[in-house]
Structures are given as C-alpha cells and as structure tokens.
Design a protein around this motif. Structure first.
Motif, PDB file in Angstrom:
ATOM      1  N   GLY B 361      11.332 -60.668 102.904  1.00  0.00           N
ATOM      2  CA  GLY B 361      12.189 -61.016 101.774  1.00  0.00           C
ATOM      3  C   GLY B 361      12.635 -59.767 100.995  1.00  0.00           C
ATOM      4  N   ILE B 362      13.748 -59.904 100.318  1.00  0.00           N
ATOM      5  CA  ILE B 362      14.246 -58.793  99.482  1.00  0.00           C
ATOM      6  C   ILE B 362      14.326 -59.296  98.040  1.00  0.00           C
ATOM      7  CG2 ILE B 362      16.145 -57.191  99.046  1.00  0.00           C
ATOM      8  CD1 ILE B 362      17.042 -57.632 101.965  1.00  0.00           C
ATOM      9  N   ILE B 363      13.666 -58.575  97.146  1.00  0.00           N
ATOM     10  CA  ILE B 363      13.824 -58.904  95.718  1.00  0.00           C
ATOM     11  C   ILE B 363      14.601 -57.771  95.053  1.00  0.00           C
ATOM     12  CG2 ILE B 363      12.654 -59.449  93.551  1.00  0.00           C
ATOM     13  CD1 ILE B 363      10.210 -60.297  95.138  1.00  0.00           C
ATOM     14  N   HIS B 364      15.633 -58.117  94.344  1.00  0.00           N
ATOM     15  CA  HIS B 364      16.424 -57.116  93.616  1.00  0.00           C
ATOM     16  C   HIS B 364      16.028 -57.162  92.142  1.00  0.00           C
ATOM     17  CE1 HIS B 364      19.397 -56.532  96.917  1.00  0.00           C
ATOM     18  NE2 HIS B 364      19.133 -57.805  97.189  1.00  0.00           N
ATOM     19  N   SER B 365      15.432 -56.099  91.648  1.00  0.00           N
ATOM     20  CA  SER B 365      15.133 -56.087  90.203  1.00  0.00           C
ATOM     21  C   SER B 365      16.329 -55.543  89.427  1.00  0.00           C
ATOM     22  CB  SER B 365      13.892 -55.244  89.919  1.00  0.00           C
ATOM     23  OG  SER B 365      14.166 -53.882  90.140  1.00  0.00           O
ATOM     24  N   SER B 366      17.291 -54.976  90.160  1.00  0.00           N
ATOM     25  CA  SER B 366      18.524 -54.467  89.561  1.00  0.00           C
ATOM     26  C   SER B 366      19.649 -54.781  90.542  1.00  0.00           C
ATOM     27  CB  SER B 366      18.415 -52.953  89.349  1.00  0.00           C
ATOM     28  OG  SER B 366      19.696 -52.352  89.347  1.00  0.00           O
ATOM     29  N   SER B 367      20.868 -54.877  90.027  1.00  0.00           N
ATOM     30  CA  SER B 367      21.971 -55.156  90.953  1.00  0.00           C
ATOM     31  C   SER B 367      22.660 -53.881  91.416  1.00  0.00           C
ATOM     32  CB  SER B 367      22.984 -56.075  90.275  1.00  0.00           C
ATOM     33  OG  SER B 367      23.587 -55.398  89.193  1.00  0.00           O
ATOM     34  N   LYS B 368      22.118 -52.743  90.991  1.00  0.00           N
ATOM     35  CA  LYS B 368      22.818 -51.480  91.290  1.00  0.00           C
ATOM     36  C   LYS B 368      22.991 -51.248  92.788  1.00  0.00           C
ATOM     37  CE  LYS B 368      22.172 -48.571  87.237  1.00  0.00           C
ATOM     38  NZ  LYS B 368      20.781 -48.551  86.735  1.00  0.00           N
ATOM     39  N   ASN B 369      21.998 -51.633  93.596  1.00  0.00           N
ATOM     40  CA  ASN B 369      22.071 -51.329  95.022  1.00  0.00           C
ATOM     41  C   ASN B 369      22.409 -52.536  95.882  1.00  0.00           C
ATOM     42  OD1 ASN B 369      21.468 -48.484  95.023  1.00  0.00           O
ATOM     43  ND2 ASN B 369      19.461 -49.080  94.222  1.00  0.00           N
ATOM     44  N   LEU B 370      22.932 -53.549  95.222  1.00  0.00           N
ATOM     45  CA  LEU B 370      23.212 -54.803  95.901  1.00  0.00           C
ATOM     46  C   LEU B 370      24.059 -54.641  97.165  1.00  0.00           C
ATOM     47  CD1 LEU B 370      24.192 -58.007  94.153  1.00  0.00           C
ATOM     48  CD2 LEU B 370      25.852 -57.046  95.710  1.00  0.00           C
ATOM     49  N   VAL B 372      24.238 -52.414  99.376  1.00  0.00           N
ATOM     50  CA  VAL B 372      23.521 -51.920 100.557  1.00  0.00           C
ATOM     51  C   VAL B 372      22.971 -53.092 101.376  1.00  0.00           C
ATOM     52  CG1 VAL B 372      21.510 -50.564 101.298  1.00  0.00           C
ATOM     53  CG2 VAL B 372      22.922 -49.766  99.379  1.00  0.00           C
ATOM     54  N   PHE B 373      22.595 -54.164 100.679  1.00  0.00           N
ATOM     55  CA  PHE B 373      21.886 -55.272 101.325  1.00  0.00           C
ATOM     56  C   PHE B 373      22.742 -56.529 101.461  1.00  0.00           C
ATOM     57  CE2 PHE B 373      19.140 -52.504  98.929  1.00  0.00           C
ATOM     58  CZ  PHE B 373      18.101 -52.211  99.811  1.00  0.00           C
ATOM     59  N   ARG B 374      23.962 -56.475 100.954  1.00  0.00           N
ATOM     60  CA  ARG B 374      24.752 -57.683 100.746  1.00  0.00           C
ATOM     61  C   ARG B 374      24.823 -58.620 101.950  1.00  0.00           C
ATOM     62  NH1 ARG B 374      30.150 -56.525  97.728  1.00  0.00           N
ATOM     63  NH2 ARG B 374      30.439 -55.183  99.529  1.00  0.00           N
ATOM     64  N   ASP B 375      25.155 -58.080 103.134  1.00  0.00           N
ATOM     65  CA  ASP B 375      25.401 -58.962 104.277  1.00  0.00           C
ATOM     66  C   ASP B 375      24.164 -59.180 105.157  1.00  0.00           C
ATOM     67  OD1 ASP B 375      25.272 -56.368 105.027  1.00  0.00           O
ATOM     68  OD2 ASP B 375      26.767 -56.559 106.620  1.00  0.00           O
ATOM     69  N   LEU B 376      23.009 -58.707 104.725  1.00  0.00           N
ATOM     70  CA  LEU B 376      21.797 -58.905 105.528  1.00  0.00           C
ATOM     71  C   LEU B 376      21.372 -60.370 105.487  1.00  0.00           C
ATOM     72  CD1 LEU B 376      19.779 -55.705 104.509  1.00  0.00           C
ATOM     73  CD2 LEU B 376      21.032 -56.120 106.655  1.00  0.00           C
ATOM     74  N   LYS B 377      20.714 -60.823 106.536  1.00  0.00           N
ATOM     75  CA  LYS B 377      20.356 -62.248 106.638  1.00  0.00           C
ATOM     76  C   LYS B 377      19.001 -62.551 105.992  1.00  0.00           C
ATOM     77  CE  LYS B 377      24.116 -63.096 108.815  1.00  0.00           C
ATOM     78  NZ  LYS B 377      25.226 -63.402 107.901  1.00  0.00           N
ATOM     79  N   ASN B 378      18.278 -61.505 105.597  1.00  0.00           N
ATOM     80  CA  ASN B 378      16.972 -61.715 104.950  1.00  0.00           C
ATOM     81  C   ASN B 378      17.131 -62.592 103.704  1.00  0.00           C
ATOM     82  OD1 ASN B 378      17.278 -59.047 106.260  1.00  0.00           O
ATOM     83  ND2 ASN B 378      15.058 -58.909 105.929  1.00  0.00           N
ATOM     84  N   PHE B 379      16.082 -63.326 103.362  1.00  0.00           N
ATOM     85  CA  PHE B 379      16.041 -64.107 102.131  1.00  0.00           C
ATOM     86  C   PHE B 379      16.087 -63.140 100.935  1.00  0.00           C
ATOM     87  CE2 PHE B 379      13.062 -66.535  99.123  1.00  0.00           C
ATOM     88  CZ  PHE B 379      14.108 -67.277  98.577  1.00  0.00           C
ATOM     89  N   GLN B 380      17.053 -63.330 100.051  1.00  0.00           N
ATOM     90  CA  GLN B 380      17.213 -62.373  98.947  1.00  0.00           C
ATOM     91  C   GLN B 380      17.104 -63.077  97.584  1.00  0.00           C
ATOM     92  OE1 GLN B 380      20.125 -59.240  99.330  1.00  0.00           O
ATOM     93  NE2 GLN B 380      20.410 -59.615 101.522  1.00  0.00           N
ATOM     94  N   ILE B 381      16.358 -62.451  96.725  1.00  0.00           N
ATOM     95  CA  ILE B 381      16.149 -62.995  95.384  1.00  0.00           C
ATOM     96  C   ILE B 381      16.613 -61.968  94.351  1.00  0.00           C
ATOM     97  CG2 ILE B 381      14.429 -63.851  93.737  1.00  0.00           C
ATOM     98  CD1 ILE B 381      12.619 -64.518  96.084  1.00  0.00           C
ATOM     99  N   HIS B 382      17.436 -62.400  93.418  1.00  0.00           N
ATOM    100  CA  HIS B 382      17.911 -61.507  92.361  1.00  0.00           C
ATOM    101  C   HIS B 382      17.230 -61.854  91.047  1.00  0.00           C
ATOM    102  CE1 HIS B 382      21.258 -59.819  94.732  1.00  0.00           C
ATOM    103  NE2 HIS B 382      21.187 -60.988  95.350  1.00  0.00           N
ATOM    104  N   CYS B 383      16.570 -60.879  90.444  1.00  0.00           N
ATOM    105  CA  CYS B 383      15.995 -61.083  89.118  1.00  0.00           C
ATOM    106  C   CYS B 383      17.092 -60.784  88.096  1.00  0.00           C
ATOM    107  CB  CYS B 383      14.836 -60.125  88.871  1.00  0.00           C
ATOM    108  SG  CYS B 383      13.559 -60.254  90.111  1.00  0.00           S
ATOM    109  N   ILE B 384      17.455 -61.782  87.329  1.00  0.00           N
ATOM    110  CA  ILE B 384      18.592 -61.609  86.433  1.00  0.00           C
ATOM    111  C   ILE B 384      18.109 -61.259  85.018  1.00  0.00           C
ATOM    112  CG2 ILE B 384      20.652 -62.665  85.461  1.00  0.00           C
ATOM    113  CD1 ILE B 384      20.718 -62.218  88.493  1.00  0.00           C
ATOM    114  N   GLY B 385      18.305 -60.029  84.643  1.00  0.00           N
ATOM    115  CA  GLY B 385      17.997 -59.591  83.275  1.00  0.00           C
ATOM    116  C   GLY B 385      19.279 -59.064  82.677  1.00  0.00           C
TER     117      GLY B 385
END
Lengths: 514, 514
Positions: B361-370, B372-385
């Motif tokens: 899984g991929i957890i994004h604590s920031s959207s800055k590097n989104l 890089v991972f955008r089209d990957l098929k891994n399960f992705q979770i964005h922490c929205i602050g």
C-alpha cells in the motif's frame, strides 16, 4: 436605526485602486488588477471604485488617475460588481462633465465628488448635472473632524438632499473618535435624509471602530481598501471590516478568497510601507495634513515638538525668549553656504577666499558645513530650520558666539530647546517676500536676510544639487531652490555659484578669485 | 468616574521588553536597552515591566525571560521609573517564591501574576505571600473575551480584593469591542474595589479604543508597548496612546523623545514584522489563540475557512458528506510518502519497486509527490490535512479513483469544497493514538491508518528532512515527525527509510531492493 440583519446588508465600497493609487502613482499591473477583480467578485463587496476621472495633468499619472474608457470596459467585463469613479470637485467645472463622464455611460453606476466644506455650495449644480446623466451621485465631504457647527445649517444641504443618492462623511485626517462620528451622523440625520456613508482613515487606529459606529449611527455604506492601502496611514482595511462583520452580523465571507486577496497586496505593502507611525498619529490627533507633517519631518527635518507647538503648546520655554530683529551691519556681499559636499572638498581654498574678504558675510542655510567656517572672523548668520539648533549644539562653542547670529523662523519655533550659550545670539526676522512664498525653506529665509541687509550680491557655496539617486524629497528641494534662484535673478540681485553646481545659475569659480 | 484631569494622571505601564520578548526570545541588545531606559525616563510612563521571572527552562531564553538580579540592578541604575516583573502563575508554586522574588527586593515595586480564569482561586495564596514580601501585587486575568458570567461571583474575588493593588483585564485574544470592555469593567466594579487595569491586544485594531473605554469605565492603569511590539498582532502602541492622551487630556509629552524611542524599534519591526493580518484578525474576531491559527495556516497549510468552520459555520456543504470508515484490505506493508524531493529524483527506481510489489500500500502524508505514483495500481491512501484537497483537485482524474481513498481528519473538515469526482472516495478514520497525541499531523494520521490496517511494516519515501535554511515551522514539523517515528519503534512496528533521510530511523536503500 438598523437591526443586525440590516447592518449585514448595508453596502460596502472598496476603493483600493483609487486610494492605493496615491502610493503607486495610480499604476497597478494588469496581473494584480485581474486578481483583484476575480477575488472581489466572490466577496460581499457591492461597489468597486476604480479611480479618478481627471483632466490631463502635466506630470505623469497612471491609468487609475484617468480611468480611460478602455480601462472602464476592461474592468466591466471582468466584474459583477457595481462600479464607481470619483471626481475631485475643485478641479471640475460644469463644462468639463461631458468630457469626464460621457465615457462612463452604461459602465459606471456611481459618480462620487470629493468636496471640501468651503466648496459645498458650488457642488450642487455639478451634482444635479451628473444626476441628470443617469448616474447615482455621492458627495464625499472631506475634513469631517474640522466641520464647523454652522455647516449643517447651510442651504446647500437642503438642495443636495433632493439630488444626492449618498452623502459621505470623510475623516480625511484619520482623527475622529467614535463619539465624534456619532455626533456628526446625528447632526446629518437632522439636516438631510439621503443615505449616509463613512470613509475612514487609520492614523490613530480608529478606522474600524469609527466605521462600526457609523453603522450604528445610520450609515448605510462604508468604504475600505485591501490591507488599508491608501495615502499615509491608510484606510479602513477591507479584510478587517469583513471579518468583524462576519463575526458580529453573520455576513457571509469566504475567508480563503479574502486571504488570497489580501495576500496579493503584501508585496506592494512591503515596497511602499503604508500604515501608521508617530508622525501620522500626530497628524491624526491634531487634524493636520499628514503629507505636510511627514514632509516637514523628512524634508525640512523639523521636529514633531516644533510641529505640534504650532497647534498646541507643548512643554516649552517659548516665553523665555525675546526675539529681536537682527542689528543691521554694513554687509554688501554674502556667501550663502548650502549642505553639499564641495565646501569640505575645497576646504582650504574657500577659507582662504573668505579670509582675504573679511567684510563678506556668510549665511548658512544648513549646518552641514559649519565646521569649514567655524573659526572665521566674518559675520556669520545661521538660518535655523528643522532641528538645526539641535545639530549646532555640539558644533559651536561660546568662543565662537561673537559676530554670529541665529535667525529663527516665524513659521515655527524650531529651536525649542536652545542651549544656554546660544540664547543671546538668537534673532527673529520679520517674514519677507521669500518666506511668504516658500514656507519653511531656509534658502528662502536666506534671501529675506539678504534683502534685509540690502546686499547687492550673493555667492553660492555648496549648492551642489543632487545626483541620480536623489530621493523624492531632495528633488522637491532642488526644484524649490531653483525657483528661488530664478526669482532672485528677476529681482536684479546678482547671484552666482563659486563651486560646481547643477542649479541653473551663473558660475564664477572660486579658484579664479584667490 | 474620573474627570479629564484625573484621566491624564492615571498610570501607564510599558511592557515592551516583556511582551516584545515573544519575538526576540527575550534577547534585547544592551544598546537598545540603554536607549529605551534613557528615553522612557523622559516620558509620562509610570512603570516599566522588564520581563518574566522564571524557573530554568531546558530551551534557551534570553535575559528578559529570567530577569536575573544583575539585569534588575542594571536597569534600576538607569531608570527613574518604577519597575515591575511578571510571573506566569501556572508555573509557580508557593515554595518557588523565595527563589523568584528574593532577588527583586528593593529593586522591583510591582509583581504581576498572569492568571487563567480557571486558576483564579489558586492564585489567592500566592498573591498574599507576594504582598507580605512588600511588593505591590497585580493579578492579570487573561482571556477576558471568554469570561463566564459567573466568574464575578467567585469567592476568590472577595479574597483577592483585600490583597491586591491592581486587578487587570487582559484581552488575550485582542478580540474585545469597546462595549464589552465597558460591560466587563462595570461588573468588576460591582465585584471588587481594587484599582483596575487594562492590557489590550490589537488583532482587530481595538487596542486604543478599548484602552480609552477602559479609562472611561474606571481603569486607573493601562499597558502598552513601543510600536505595539508583542506576540502576533501585538499590543496597544505606547506612542499612539501617549499621543492621543496628549491631545485629549493634555498629557505632557515630549514628541521628539517619543519619536526617538519608537524609531529605535523600527529595525526590530522590519525584522520580525509584528502587527495584524488576516489570520490574526480571524483569531481576534473568534477569540482563538493567534499562534495556533498562524501555525495551522503556515505549518499545516489549513485554510482560514476550515479553521473558522470549527467555531462557526461558514458557507459550507459539510452536511452533504456521510463519512464512513475505510474498508479493510489485507495490506501488510505500506510505503509512506512524504513531501521531500527524493521521489522526484529517483522517480523510475521508486516506481519500479512498487510495480514489483503490487500488494504494497501507499500512504501519502503530503500531496507534493502525488504525480510520481499517480498511475500505479497499488492501493493508495491520501491523508488530507490543510488545503491538500485543493491541491489534489487538478492533479487527480476520475480514472484514478479506483483503489484510492482519501482520509479526512476528525479535527478539521479540511476539505470543505470537495470536487465532485472525489466524493465517493472520502473516508473518515476514528481518531487513534497518534492523532490524539499529534493533533493535525498528517504523519500521525498515517500511523493511525497503519494501525487500523494492522500492517507490520512501514517504509518511508521522501521523508528527507530539512537543510540548514529550514524555517522555524519546518523544524517544528521535523521534531514532531521524529518523535512520532521514535514512538512507532517503541511500539514494535518496523519502520525504515528507503531514501536518504536526516531522520533518526533505520535505512534500507531502495536501490538494494530492486
């Protein structure tokens, strides 16, 4: 009076581009303009005042001083807000209105007139004419802190009452207290029943409370500018007013948009640094024109005490001084010493020339070069402007008091704290032609001295002029001095410069004279 | 109530060194201190509050936080004014008073106690003890805009009444309107008959009018600071108050001295830039701690709307959202992506690693590097602050909504304007251990997510740390993250960094894994 729900709904006019223009010379770049129009569209602002409409000036002014039709259309196409422009009443006659207002038709909703109380009767016809062209009309009456009691009795109020859409109270000096605002509004409501507005300045940080008090006292429109951008201390801050109305009256505000808007003026604020400071507070407290106070502090180097001493007695021993006219001496020729660098550069030559000519008088319009001449036996006169006396204090000694006098200005007791050693040497010169025309100028004071002594010839030393890095204040001084020299020459008094100068006067190198 | 002559004579306390210390960490250079003491000597100021007296802190604080005896004597020898220090009541017990106050004997006249309303009863014994040592005692009761109606009924008032010399109303949030000041003073005069004081802040530019209103309502001492220097939006400006009292009540003021004093703080003002702005105005309007609001804006990138939404409904469609817990997936391992530059630098390698491990899984604590991972098929979770949702809006498309969820914070509906395309993917995670301890931290949110999924291993990418030019806010974030990682390791969850990092965690180069 209005209830809270009505207060929430009263009109707000943002005049950032007009009042902020005093800092940018009415230039705003298009990117900022687009951003401003986009953001204000999403905020509870009713009117946007774009700028002045004005006849052509000889000096440069930016787009928002003239508000040409292209600009009006440009803005109209990018905003949902009602648009206003303002006319400076004293520069406008009935016959100018076609030229000024025809381009505004179908674009501008409201035409405002900035009016001094003394011109109130003049403005009635103009307001009527503007109204007949289909615009909403507002009279913005300035200097509210100095309105006389009988202003409200003027016939013009009755006549304007049937013409105007809005009548604005303008606290030009930023000096009103809330109780005064309340009083003015009460009197106005007795004199007319048009809608009332308030335009506040922030010299003593009363812009917000005065605007809220105006609302409580019957105002139905309030002016503000983003970040308070405006002349000197600036205006009511649009973002502050909207924030407080949001909290107090539940006005709907998108704070992220408001933040975007105010942040976009941060760079201008850093560059121009508007906002209040002690000279502006003093202007506010005493209803003095803030630009004049700042000019006297920055250009003439007057002290705040001396400025306030004109309007109220500050802690001073003024009474201790018996000013007397200077004794007449037979002096036919004077050198007039300015504050430039050449006296220091040519120290020995200049001293030699004056030693060779002991009958020649020396007038100092500045104390900057005093040391060069300090021990010379020539009769020396110091023109005391600004804080010169303070500067002299440690530069002159008792031994040098012989053959030396200090002339103080009639305009301003600039030397409130005379050192004991100077007291016997201070003289007061009745105001002559030059001081009358060039208030507070020490060069003008010198010319009146020259006239007083009926001297025939005056030679400049150290009136070098300024280089390209000159400040605005220095350039103003340069132009003023040049104008004084021009007028001397007209009066047949011989004037020439003994050192290199940028002024347009005859020159006569000191090196050819010794 | 006082007449004008009495108002002129009420006491003024300047606390520039104490309240200004929040900007300089209580360091002021000796030249400025000497100048301040010399100039204040010649102004109508009664008390100077030098600083806090405080027990030793682990982090560095300057002289005016401890006010050591050497400093007290140094100032005493250079001023004619009465001196005050202040104690932070919540950090002080009876048994500390010897250590804190013995050095003040015969130097300090007044000891003030900064007290929260909830601690009012605690302070009585302390005030009594201080009084018995021969000092004047003041209780400065904070948060006046939030005082409850029954505060005035507290028994402590009666007891303090027989002990105190001054009781101060402190408008900690800078949020009071004059009518509220008036009301508070009326109630206080009903509850006690000690002398009353007012300490105002300037968030909504009410410090002056509130101080004048306090005077009209029975205050006999007012606080201010030079140029308003003080936490956040700052305090009542000493020079403004004196100017207005000069005009209004004929208070004797030497304006040249006052100008010298305020000019000497101009450089500090340029450096630290205190004064109000929209976030501070919002803090003021809503009685929110201004440092917290500014921290959320500058460090967490929350929007002002989202901050205000906690205390009042702003234009929002909050009700439209039914938050739901995220569906559980079997994910044993997560990469946690921070906002550093390494993901962009090692783009291909990082993507290759995640393609090789599609169950990760991929957890994004920031959207800055989104991206890089955008089209990957891994399960992705964005922490929205903060305002992350705003940033995501244009970076993600409908096609990428599969296998992706957005977790919003319980603390803050940070995403008030969700784009339509996101609505189905937003989840709400019950607050776990980390979010409880690290409010508003997206790294903490990520750790709660990892716990929720019962994952065993977490690998950092893009948690690079900061270089020497890091801002104060960045350093605070760094320390907070480090503390979270430390606590994870204690909890036996395996954490390592796959990219170069300044955090103290295990590292495991990504280049060794593909």
């Amino acid at each position: 009076m209005l209830n809270n729900d009505q207060k929430k709904n009263i009109a707000f006019l943002d005049c950032t581009l007009r009042d902020g223009g005093y800092y940018t010379n009415w230039d705003f770049n298009t990117g900022l303009l687009d951003h401003y129009l986009e953001k204000t569209n999403k905020l509870p602002i009713d009117y946007i005042e774009l700028g002045y409409r004005s006849k052509v000036k000889t000096e440069y002014r930016g787009a928002f001083y003239y508000s040409p039709q292209f600009l009006l259309n440009y803005c109209k196409n990018r905003t949902d807000k009602k648009l206003a422009i303002i006319l400076n009443e004293k520069e406008v006659n009935l016959q100018d209105l076609d030229e000024l207002l025809d381009p505004c038709k179908n674009i501008i909703q409201m035409v405002r007139l900035a009016v001094a109380p003394s011109n109130l009767s003049r403005v009635v016809d103009i307001a009527e004419n503007i109204k007949s062209r289909g615009f909403l009309v507002s009279v913005n009456l300035m200097y509210a802190s100095k309105w006389e009691q009988n202003l409200y009795l003027e016939e013009s109020f009755r006549r304007l009452n049937s013409v105007l859409d809005y009548f604005y109270v303008v606290d030009s000096y930023g000096s009103m207290h809330p109780s005064e605002v309340q009083e003015v509004f009460e009197k106005l409501r007795g004199a007319m029943d048009v809608k009332l507005g308030f335009h506040g300045h922030n010299n003593i940080e009363m812009a917000l409370i005065n605007s809220l008090t105006a609302l409580d006292s019957g105002a139905t429109i309030i002016d503000g500018t983003v970040c308070g951008m405006g002349r000197g201390a600036g205006n009511l801050k649009t973002e502050l007013y909207l924030t407080v109305l949001h909290k107090k009256y539940n006005l709907k505000v998108d704070f992220d948009i408001l933040n975007d808007l105010s942040n976009s003026f941060t760079n201008l604020k850093k560059k121009y640094g508007w906002g209040t400071n002690l000279p502006y507070m003093v202007s506010g407290a005493y209803s003095l024109p803030q630009n004049e106070v700042m000019g006297q502090v920055k250009k003439r180097f007057y002290s705040l005490n001396s400025i306030i001493s004109e309007v109220q007695d500050v802690a001073t021993n003024k009474e201790d001084f018996k000013f007397s006219a200077p004794a007449k001496k037979l002096v036919n020729q004077f050198v007039l010493v300015g504050g430039g660098q050449s006296p220091q550069k040519f120290y020995s030559f200049i001293r030699e020339y004056l030693k060779q000519n002991p009958e020649m008088g020396i007038i100092h319009s500045s104390s900057k070069n005093l040391e060069v001449f300090r021990d010379l036996k020539n009769f020396q006169i110091h023109c005391i402007g600004g804080m010169e006396m303070d500067r002299l204090k440690n530069k002159l000694f008792v031994e040098q008091m012989e053959n030396r006098i200090f002339i103080v200005s009639q305009e301003r007791y600039s030397a409130l704290n005379f050192a004991e050693k100077f007291k016997q040497n201070i003289r007061f010169l009745p105001k002559g032609h030059y001081q009358t025309n060039y208030t507070l100028s020490t060069t003008a004071m010198a010319m009146d001295i020259v006239n007083y002594y009926k001297a025939k010839k005056i030679m400049l030393i150290g009136y070098d002029g300024y280089d390209q890095s000159a400040t605005k204040e220095q350039l103003e001084l340069f132009n003023e001095n040049q104008s004084i020299f021009d007028s001397i020459q007209v009066n047949k008094l011989k004037v020439s410069s003994l050192t290199s100068t940028k002024y347009d006067v005859n020159t006569n190198s000191i090196f050819s004279l010794i």
